[in-house]
Design a protein around this motif. Structure first.
Motif, PDB file in Angstrom:
ATOM      1  N   MET A 167       0.659  -1.125  -0.040  1.00 23.14           N
ATOM      2  CA  MET A 167      -0.055  -0.054  -0.043  1.00 23.14           C
ATOM      3  C   MET A 167       0.782   1.105  -0.204  1.00 23.14           C
ATOM      4  O   MET A 167       1.733   1.328   0.795  1.00 23.14           O
ATOM      5  CB  MET A 167      -1.084  -0.006   1.158  1.00 23.14           C
ATOM      6  CG  MET A 167      -1.839  -1.003   1.288  1.00 23.14           C
ATOM      7  SD  MET A 167      -3.212  -1.007   0.181  1.00 23.14           S
ATOM      8  CE  MET A 167      -4.333   0.045   1.068  1.00 23.14           C
ATOM      9  N   ILE A 168       0.536   2.393  -0.918  1.00 21.59           N
ATOM     10  CA  ILE A 168       1.131   3.396  -0.876  1.00 21.59           C
ATOM     11  C   ILE A 168       0.771   4.380   0.288  1.00 21.59           C
ATOM     12  O   ILE A 168      -0.483   4.458   0.429  1.00 21.59           O
ATOM     13  CB  ILE A 168       0.892   4.108  -2.026  1.00 21.59           C
ATOM     14  CG1 ILE A 168       1.143   3.412  -3.284  1.00 21.59           C
ATOM     15  CG2 ILE A 168       1.370   5.644  -2.213  1.00 21.59           C
ATOM     16  CD1 ILE A 168       0.552   3.910  -4.675  1.00 21.59           C
ATOM     17  N   ARG A 169       1.615   4.672   1.165  1.00 17.95           N
ATOM     18  CA  ARG A 169       1.531   5.737   2.242  1.00 17.95           C
ATOM     19  C   ARG A 169       1.281   7.099   1.848  1.00 17.95           C
ATOM     20  O   ARG A 169       2.356   7.545   1.240  1.00 17.95           O
ATOM     21  CB  ARG A 169       2.505   5.466   3.306  1.00 17.95           C
ATOM     22  CG  ARG A 169       2.290   3.983   3.942  1.00 17.95           C
ATOM     23  CD  ARG A 169       3.726   3.843   4.805  1.00 17.95           C
ATOM     24  NE  ARG A 169       4.059   5.058   5.577  1.00 17.95           N
ATOM     25  CZ  ARG A 169       3.617   5.372   6.872  1.00 17.95           C
ATOM     26  NH1 ARG A 169       2.471   4.415   7.354  1.00 17.95           N
ATOM     27  NH2 ARG A 169       3.906   6.391   7.382  1.00 17.95           N
ATOM     28  N   ALA A 170       0.252   7.674   2.099  1.00 18.14           N
ATOM     29  CA  ALA A 170      -0.009   9.075   1.605  1.00 18.14           C
ATOM     30  C   ALA A 170      -0.157  10.002   2.673  1.00 18.14           C
ATOM     31  O   ALA A 170      -0.818   9.791   3.857  1.00 18.14           O
ATOM     32  CB  ALA A 170      -1.331   9.090   0.619  1.00 18.14           C
ATOM     33  N   GLY A 171       0.444  11.177   2.691  1.00 14.96           N
ATOM     34  CA  GLY A 171       0.253  12.218   3.454  1.00 14.96           C
ATOM     35  C   GLY A 171      -0.429  13.334   2.963  1.00 14.96           C
ATOM     36  O   GLY A 171      -0.461  13.575   1.739  1.00 14.96           O
ATOM     37  N   ILE A 172      -1.417  13.912   3.834  1.00 11.16           N
ATOM     38  CA  ILE A 172      -2.189  15.020   3.092  1.00 11.16           C
ATOM     39  C   ILE A 172      -1.953  16.237   4.212  1.00 11.16           C
ATOM     40  O   ILE A 172      -2.055  16.135   5.346  1.00 11.16           O
ATOM     41  CB  ILE A 172      -3.593  14.571   3.282  1.00 11.16           C
ATOM     42  CG1 ILE A 172      -3.947  13.469   2.584  1.00 11.16           C
ATOM     43  CG2 ILE A 172      -4.523  15.797   2.737  1.00 11.16           C
ATOM     44  CD1 ILE A 172      -5.338  12.900   2.566  1.00 11.16           C
ATOM     45  N   VAL A 173      -1.413  17.271   3.465  1.00 12.02           N
ATOM     46  CA  VAL A 173      -1.390  18.409   4.217  1.00 12.02           C
ATOM     47  C   VAL A 173      -2.541  19.553   4.184  1.00 12.02           C
ATOM     48  O   VAL A 173      -2.725  19.737   2.923  1.00 12.02           O
ATOM     49  CB  VAL A 173       0.139  19.342   3.900  1.00 12.02           C
ATOM     50  CG1 VAL A 173       0.338  20.490   4.571  1.00 12.02           C
ATOM     51  CG2 VAL A 173       1.173  18.380   4.251  1.00 12.02           C
ATOM     52  N   GLY A 174      -3.067  19.677   5.192  1.00 10.66           N
ATOM     53  CA  GLY A 174      -4.246  20.809   5.037  1.00 10.66           C
ATOM     54  C   GLY A 174      -5.530  19.971   4.483  1.00 10.66           C
ATOM     55  O   GLY A 174      -6.251  20.354   3.611  1.00 10.66           O
ATOM     56  N   ALA A 175      -5.990  18.953   5.467  1.00  7.77           N
ATOM     57  CA  ALA A 175      -6.971  18.033   4.786  1.00  7.77           C
ATOM     58  C   ALA A 175      -8.466  18.680   5.471  1.00  7.77           C
ATOM     59  O   ALA A 175      -9.406  17.981   5.533  1.00  7.77           O
ATOM     60  CB  ALA A 175      -6.672  16.613   5.531  1.00  7.77           C
ATOM     61  N   THR A 176      -8.625  19.915   6.095  1.00  7.16           N
ATOM     62  CA  THR A 176      -9.699  20.385   6.607  1.00  7.16           C
ATOM     63  C   THR A 176     -10.597  21.061   5.617  1.00  7.16           C
ATOM     64  O   THR A 176     -11.721  21.280   5.929  1.00  7.16           O
ATOM     65  CB  THR A 176      -9.471  21.153   7.801  1.00  7.16           C
ATOM     66  OG1 THR A 176      -8.836  22.388   7.242  1.00  7.16           O
ATOM     67  CG2 THR A 176      -8.730  20.553   8.860  1.00  7.16           C
ATOM     68  N   GLY A 177     -10.023  21.156   4.465  1.00  3.23           N
ATOM     69  CA  GLY A 177     -10.998  21.816   3.247  1.00  3.23           C
ATOM     70  C   GLY A 177     -11.897  20.705   2.581  1.00  3.23           C
ATOM     71  O   GLY A 177     -11.710  19.446   2.891  1.00  3.23           O
ATOM     72  N   TYR A 178     -12.529  21.199   1.492  1.00  3.71           N
ATOM     73  CA  TYR A 178     -13.209  20.373   0.661  1.00  3.71           C
ATOM     74  C   TYR A 178     -12.347  19.172  -0.262  1.00  3.71           C
ATOM     75  O   TYR A 178     -12.664  18.412  -0.460  1.00  3.71           O
ATOM     76  CB  TYR A 178     -14.194  21.143  -0.092  1.00  3.71           C
ATOM     77  CG  TYR A 178     -15.164  21.907   0.510  1.00  3.71           C
ATOM     78  CD1 TYR A 178     -16.040  21.218   1.890  1.00  3.71           C
ATOM     79  CD2 TYR A 178     -15.729  23.091   0.425  1.00  3.71           C
ATOM     80  CE1 TYR A 178     -16.731  21.728   2.543  1.00  3.71           C
ATOM     81  CE2 TYR A 178     -16.862  23.784   0.955  1.00  3.71           C
ATOM     82  CZ  TYR A 178     -17.197  23.074   2.351  1.00  3.71           C
ATOM     83  OH  TYR A 178     -18.140  23.559   3.301  1.00  3.71           O
TER      84      TYR A 178
END
Lengths: 343, 343, 343, 343
Positions: C1-12
Motif C-alpha cells: 500500500m502506498i502511504r499518503a500524507g495530506i497537508v491541509g485536509a480540513t477543506g473540501y
C-alpha cells in the motif's frame, strides 16, 4: 412621516426592515447606522435597494438617533441594553429586535445569554411585542421587545389550546424548523451553502435560547409554566419557519377548528387555514402572516398544530413594523400588505 | 455472481439499485425491465451509468426473470402482488421494495392502499426485511418485504426504548422529514423544483400509509400496538430522512446513551453518535447507514431521539441489497461500504 | 500500500481526497495534518468518515510527512512552496492541489497571485498533471501540479479543436459556471446559503487566476497563446462545473463529433457524449469523469463545446489520485471507478 | 380602475400577473379563466393569495372577457391566436404573454413552433412590447406581444452596442441561464426538484424558439440580422435569468460604461450598474428591473455584457403590466415599484 432609525442594519433583519420601511406609507428610514460600514451607501451593500434609497450608513451616534421618532435595534445581544436607556430618556421610542428585553427575569436572561443583563432597570417598561396577546399594551409602550422567530411561530400555534385549557401542559412538544437566514448574515462555516444545502439536522436539542422565551409566553397564557420539549432544526433554504406542535387533549369534544378560527378571527396577520390544510412556508415568504392549521390525526387524543411564518418578517422585522404601526396610531397593516412572491 | 433481475428500474429506487449492484462484488444486474422503455439502454436514461453497463431495458418477461437468482421489485403497489407468486414457484427469490408485502394483515393493507390485496396467500412466507430485528429469519426467506423509508428511520430510533419498556407508549410522537426523492420519479406538479424548493410543509397529517407499517413494527417490539402520532414533512432537498422522535420516560434512571450503544453495537449499519450529537442527513447520503443520537433535554422526562437515513439507500435499495447479502450468504456489508460524498 | 500524507485536509479538496484514499485499493492516508485541528479525529470534523478511519489530524511535521511515499498538498497558495522542497529532497514525491506550481513563469505567477513565488527553483521539475496531455511525463515526475478546476474543464473542451487547428484562436470564449464548493470551506459571507442559493451571477470578469493557467495549456496545445475571454459564474449548488465554449471555425468540413471521439477514445476519464447531447453536472458528481458534447448550432460557423466535471474530483482530488496512480504504476482508474449518485 | 381579464392564470406567469394586478393602484383582475379549474377559488390553488382576493376561476367565456378593458393571455402557444381576434373586434385590448404574435413573419413562426400560424391577419397590428425600443408605439397598440424572457435579457444587453455599431455582428454569443420557472407549471420529470436541483446543464443548443425572436429584435436595432450563437442553460433555482453576452469590438475607443448609462438613463426599469459590477439575479427577484454591467476584460477587444432579469417579471408578467400602464396612460412604474426580497 415617522422618522425611523435603525441600529445595525447590515444583517438580514436590518435589510428586511429597510425593505419594509422604504415602501411604508407612513414611515421612512432616516438614520441607518453601522459601526463597520459608516460612509457606505446602503445600496452598495444591498443591490436590491438600488433606485429606492440614497441613504448611507452612519456611525451609531446617539444624538442623531434621538432625533428619530423611533429607533429599531437589529443588533447582537447587549447593544440595545447599552443604548436604549439614553434614547428613551430623550423621548425616542425603541423597538428592539434582539433578545435584550424579551425575558422579564434578568437573572434568567443572564443564564441563557451568558452575560450580565445590561439594563434590568428598563425591564419594567418593556412590552413583549406579540400583538396577538399584548395589543392593548403596545400603543403606549416606549420600549418594545420584538418576539423571537421560533417563539412567534410556536406561541401563536399553542395559544388557543392553552387559553382554552384543553391540553395536558406537562408534555408539550414543539418540533420547529427554520431556514438558514435565522442564523444571520455572519461568516460561519456551518451556514455555507456547501454545508447547509442538501442537508437537514436538528440542533440545540439540549437547550435553545428561545426556550425560556416560549415558556414565559405560554406560561402567561396558560397560567402556569408548561412542560415543553422544543427541538429546532435547520432547513436547507433561506426563509421560513414551520413549527409542528403536539399536545395531548384532555377534552376531546371541543371543535378545534372553530376554536382557532374564533381566537384569530380579528387578527389581521394570523390566517387559520381550512380543515385538513398543510400550510407552506413559501405562502408567507416576505409577508407578515402566520398561517396555522389544526389537526387531530386518526381521531385520536393528540392535537397537531402546524404554524408557518417568515422568520425575517412576522418573526422579526415585519412584527417590528406591526408594533410601530400600533405605537404610532397607524393602521396595523400599513406597509405590511404585500403578497408573497410565488413561486 | 448472483444474477439479479430488477422489475421497474426507471424510478429512483431502481437507478439506486442499479448503482449498488453494478459496483457489487458478488452480484450483478442481469435482467432489467421496464414496460415503457424496453429496448432503451440504461445509460441513455441515466447518464451516470455511462461506462458502467451496456444493459438495456427489456419487457417484464416472467420467464427471463425466473432465470435470475433473485428479482427485485422497484414498482408501484400491486405489481409484486401480481408477479411474485410465479417467480417464487419457479424457485426465484423475491425482494420487494414496494409496500405489497409489508403489512401482515391483508385487510389492513387494503384499507390503507385503497385496493384489494393481490396475493394474500404469500403473506405467510413474506419476511419484513429489517435486519436489525429480523436478521435470523432473512437467510432462509424466499420473499422479502423491504421496509419503507419512514418506517426504517422511525423504527430504528424507537426500538431500544420500546424493547427496554422505558417509555409511555400511549403518546409517542414521530416528526419525520423527507427529501423529495421519496415521492419517486413521477411527473407531478407538487414535486417540481419550483414548488418544492425554498419551501417546507407537513403533509399527510390525517394519515400516511407508513403509519400502519410503523405501528406493526413497534407493536412487535413493544408487545402491544403503541399510540403514535406520525407527521411527515417534505424537505427542499433530494435525499435524506430525519426523524425526531419524542417519548415520555417512565424510568428516569436508565443511561439512554449506553442503552442505544449496546443495542446497536453489533449492527454494521446503525451508528449511535456520541452524546450531544445532531446527526446530519448528508453524513449518510448515498450510504446504507442509519445514524442515531439520543437526548434527554434539560434533564426532563422526555427522550428525544434523532435518526437519519438516506431514504433511497437504507430506506430502500441499500436495505434491499443488505437483505440480498444475508439471503445468499454474502458478507452483510458487501457492496454497501461506500463513504458519503461530502460536501 | 502506498502511504499518503495530506497537508491541509480540513477543506473540501482535503475531505474529498480522504474519501478517495480511504476506499483506494492500493493506497491509504497515513499522515493527515492540520495546524489548527491537531489531535482531533478526522471523523469528528467529517462525520461521513465515521466507521471508515480512526486517524486524527496531526501537526504538519516534515519528518513524519517525509516517511510517506507521496504527500498531497490541499492547502492555500504558498504552503507547498514552503514545504515541497524539503520533502522532495528526502525522496518523497509531492502532488500539489494548490496553484503553487501550475504556472511555469514565476513572474507571471507572482503577478496573478499577489505574492512572490516561493520556490522558483522547483518549477523545472514540476509536471502539470493533466494526464490527457501529459500522461507520459507523469510516471517519472517527482512533483505534480494538479490543474485547477476551471482549467481542467475548459482545456479538455478546447484541446481537440486547437490540436487540429480548426478554429480562429484570437477570439475564444469560455463561459464557465461552478458550484460553490470551488470557493472552499472558508467562513465568508458571499458563500453563505442565504447569499448563494436561489441566486446566480458572474464574478471575476476583469481577470480570474485560472486565466493564465488556461492560456498556458491552450498555448502549449495550439502552438501559440490564444485570445480567450474567460468568464466564471457562481452556481447555486455544491458541486460541478459546466463550461460552455465558443470558437469560430476556420474549417467547416471536419466532423467534429468524430474528432472528439477519436481524440479521447483511449482516455478512461473523458466521455464524449453522443451527438446532440447536453452533459449534466450531476452525471459526474463524485466521479473523476469529464463529459463533453460538441455542437455546431444551426449549421453555422461556430463550434459550441459543453464540458462538465466535478470540480472537487476531476477538478482537484480525483485528478490528484489519477496522477498518483500513474506515478506509482497502479491502474490509472484504481479507486476512481465509482458511479455518480443520482438523483 | 382598469378591469383586466386573464386567460390561463394557473401557470407561473398567471399567478405572477395576479400578484401584480392585485396590488396595482390602477387596475384589478376582473375575470380569471381556466378551463380545467373553473369554479375553484384562486387562493385555493395559490395560498399566497389568501386574504387578497375572493375571485374564482371561470370558463374562458369570450363574452365575459370582452367586458374587460384588457385581456392578458398567459397561455400555451396557439390560444391567443384563436381568441384574440374576437376580443379585439369587440374593442378589448389584448396583451399576449405567449409567443403567438412575437414573430412578424408567420412562416418563420410556424417553422419554429411546429404548427400553422393561427392569426396571420393580426400580425400587422401586433406591437412587440419591449418599451425600451418601442415605447412610442405601445400607447396606441391594441395588441401587444410581450417579449420572451431570454429575448428581454439578451436584447437589452446587446442593444447599446448594436445601435452604436461598435461590434462585429457576425459572431455574437449569448450564453444565457434561466431558473426552472421558465419551463412553466407543468408536470414534467425534467423539472422535478430531484432532477433539476444540484445540477446544471445547457439545453436546446441546436436551436431554441427564442432565437428567431432575438434575431428579429437585434436585426431591427442593427439594421441587419446578426450572426448569433445562443445557448440557454437550466439553473438549479426558481427565478432569474442571467445572460452573459460576448461581442468583438470594432472600435476600442468608445467608453462602454458611458454608452450604456446614456442609452438607459431615462429607462425606469433598466439599471446600468457601476463599472466592474457583477449583477446578481436575486437583486431583481420579484421586480421588473433589468440590471446590466458592461466589461472589457483585460483591456482586450471583447466586450462582455452581463444582464439579469426576473424571468417571470421583466421577462413576462411585469413587462406585461408595464405595457398595460403605457397603453392606458398610467405611470409606467405603477404597481411595479416593489423592492426585491433579499435574502
Amino acid at each position: 412621516m415617522i422618522r425611523a432609525g435603525i441600529v445595525g442594519a447590515t444583517g438580514y433583519t436590518g435589510v428586511e426592515l429597510l425593505r419594509l420601511l422604504l415602501a411604508h406609507p407612513g414611515a421612512e428610514p432616516a438614520v441607518v447606522t453601522s459601526r463597520g460600514n459608516a460612509g457606505e451607501r446602503l445600496d452598495a451593500m444591498f443591490p436590491n435597494l438600488r433606485g429606492h434609497t440614497d441613504l448611507a450608513f452612519t456611525e451609531p451616534d446617539p444624538g442623531l438617533l434621538a432625533e428619530c421618532d423611533v429607533v429599531f435595534f437589529a443588533t447582537p445581544h447587549g447593544v440595545a441594553h447599552a443604548m436604549a436607556g439614553e434614547l428613551l430618556s430623550r423621548g425616542t421610542r425603541v423597538i428592539d429586535l434582539s433578545a435584550d428585553f424579551r425575558i422579564r427575569d434578568a437573572a434568567l436572561w443572564s443564564r441563557w445569554y451568558g452575560q450580565p443583563h445590561g439594563a434590568p432597570e428598563l425591564l419594567d417598561q418593556a412590552v413583549y411585542g406579540l400583538p396577538e396577546i399584548n395589543r392593548k399594551r403596545i400603543p403606549d409602550a416606549r420600549l418594545i421587545a420584538v418576539p423571537g422567530c421560533y417563539p412567534t411561530a410556536v406561541s401563536l400555534g399553542f395559544i388557543p389550546l392553552l387559553e382554552a385549557g384543553l391540553v395536558d401542559t406537562a408534555h408539550l412538544v414543539a418540533d420547529a424548523k427554520s431556514g438558514v437566514s435565522g442564523a444571520g448574515r455572519k461568516a460561519q462555516v456551518g451556514m455555507l451553502l456547501c454545508e447547509a444545502s442538501e442537508n437537514f439536522k436538528a440542533y440545540g436539542v439540549a437547550g435553545h435560547r428561545h426556550l425560556p422565551e416560549i415558556l414565559q409566553t405560554l406560561g402567561d397564557v396558560a397560567g402556569q409554566t408548561p412542560g415543553l420539549t422544543f427541538v429546532p432544526h435547520l432547513l436547507p433554504m433561506i426563509r421560513g419557519i414551520e413549527a409542528s406542535l403536539y399536545a395531548v387533549l384532555k377534552d376531546m369534544d371541543t371543535d378545534l377548528q372553530a376554536l382557532y378560527e374564533q381566537r384569530y378571527a380579528a387578527e389581521p396577520f394570523v390566517d387559520v387555514m381550512p380543515p385538513g390544510s398543510h400550510p407552506e412556508t413559501r405562502s408567507v415568504r416576505g409577508t407578515n402572516r402566520c398561517r396555522i392549521a389544526v389537526h387531530r390525526p386518526q381521531g385520536g387524543d393528540t392535537a397537531v398544530v402546524l404554524s408557518v411564518i417568515d422568520n425575517l418578517v412576522k418573526g422579526a422585522s415585519g412584527q417590528a413594523v406591526q408594533n410601530m404601526n400600533l405605537m404610532f396610531g397607524l393602521p396595523e397593516t400599513a406597509g405590511l400588505d404585500g403578497i408573497a412572491v410565488l413561486p
